[in-house]
Design an enzyme around this catalytic site. Structure first.
Site, PDB file in Angstrom:
ATOM      1  N   ALA A   1      -4.786   2.709  -8.667  1.00  9.10           N
ATOM      2  CA  ALA A   1      -6.045   2.028  -8.344  1.00  9.10           C
ATOM      3  C   ALA A   1      -6.138   1.723  -6.857  1.00  9.10           C
ATOM      4  O   ALA A   1      -7.152   2.010  -6.202  1.00  9.10           O
ATOM      5  CB  ALA A   1      -6.171   0.741  -9.167  1.00  9.10           C
ATOM      6  N   TYR A   2      -5.092   1.142  -6.314  1.00  8.54           N
ATOM      7  CA  TYR A   2      -5.095   0.758  -4.902  1.00  8.54           C
ATOM      8  C   TYR A   2      -5.188   1.987  -3.999  1.00  8.54           C
ATOM      9  O   TYR A   2      -6.010   2.030  -3.068  1.00  8.54           O
ATOM     10  CB  TYR A   2      -3.832  -0.039  -4.590  1.00  8.54           C
ATOM     11  CG  TYR A   2      -3.779  -0.575  -3.177  1.00  8.54           C
ATOM     12  CD1 TYR A   2      -4.557  -1.665  -2.807  1.00  8.54           C
ATOM     13  CD2 TYR A   2      -2.947  -0.002  -2.215  1.00  8.54           C
ATOM     14  CE1 TYR A   2      -4.521  -2.167  -1.515  1.00  8.54           C
ATOM     15  CE2 TYR A   2      -2.903  -0.498  -0.927  1.00  8.54           C
ATOM     16  CZ  TYR A   2      -3.691  -1.576  -0.577  1.00  8.54           C
ATOM     17  OH  TYR A   2      -3.650  -2.064   0.704  1.00  8.54           O
TER      18      TYR A   2
END
Length: 248
Positions: free
Chosen positions: A154-155
């Protein structure tokens, strides 16, 4: 440092702590007037008392478009305009997890804060900057957005989107007095990093040739240069702050 800095107004997101607060401290030393945005109202109030110079705080959620629009209108009413936008609001989300175990809800949340938050603030600041034919926008990205960190889908994906946005916007406004860039640090020693699993931090730090985290002062000094008058030719670029890790 900034030329004519006492006449500049900077909007900083994620300003209540970490990278955002470090940038706020650096800019206020040059006399820049600060509009400090963060979702943490209590911490924002503490930050206001710690900073010298003229500043106002604006508690808001960068993922809520109407809140962002209202804050930027309030800043314009208070200070007249916005010369500098620094998007440092961000979250890591769940880490040290394989992609097939990643929760869809977590992916969306991280993308909303890290990418959509930066998009929304720039969307509403750019018209002000176009009117005055001057602006500096800095999106805080990450080395993870360039290389991808295992366990951080996600990051890494959100920061890759931020880098792409800086490239697109830099080209779109290149013929104006506005520059739009990104800054991609490796691990910077912040409270957010300290909350991550030790295995994840070690994985990231081991990849840095300097074998250490970057400091908040190193980060803030580079950010201050990127949004300065002196940096007028670089746009659509992602600046490196990776201790030698970046390969492009």
């Amino acid at each position: 440092m900034l030329n004519n800095s006492e006449n500049k107004v900077a909007l900083i997101t994620g300003a209540a702590s970490g990278l955002g607060f470090a940038i706020a401290q650096k800019l206020t030393e040059s006399g820049v007037k600060l509009a400090l945005l963060d979702i943490d109202n209590e911490q924002l109030s503490k930050v206001k008392s710690l900073l010298h110079g003229e500043n106002e705080v604006y508690p808001a959620d960068v993922t809520a478009e109407q809140e962002v629009k209202s804050v930027i209108e309030a800043v314009q009413n208070r200070f007249g305009t916005i010369h500098i936008l620094i998007n440092s609001a961000g979250i890591v989300g769940k880490t040290n997890i394989k992609s097939h175990d990643a929760a869809t809800e977590n992916i969306k949340k991280v993308m909303d804060v890290n990418f959509m938050g930066s998009f929304l603030t720039s969307k509403y600041c750019l018209p002000l900057m176009l009117e005055q034919d001057y602006g500096r926008i800095l999106h805080i990205a990450s080395i993870a957005g360039k290389e991808g960190n295992a366990g951080m889908l996600a990051y890494s994906a959100s920061k890759a989107a931020v880098i792409a946005m800086a490239k697109v916007q830099g080209k779109e406004y290149a013929e104006t007095g506005i520059t739009i860039n990104a800054l991609a640090p490796a691990v910077i020693k912040t409270a957010m990093v300290e909350q991550m699993p030790n295995e994840q931090v070690k994985y990231m730090t081991d990849k840095i040739p300097k074998k250490r985290c970057g400091t908040l002062d190193e980060f803030a000094s580079m950010a201050a240069f990127i949004v300065s008058d002196e940096n007028s030719f670089s746009t659509g670029f992602t600046f490196d702050l990776s201790g030698g890790r970046a390969t492009y």
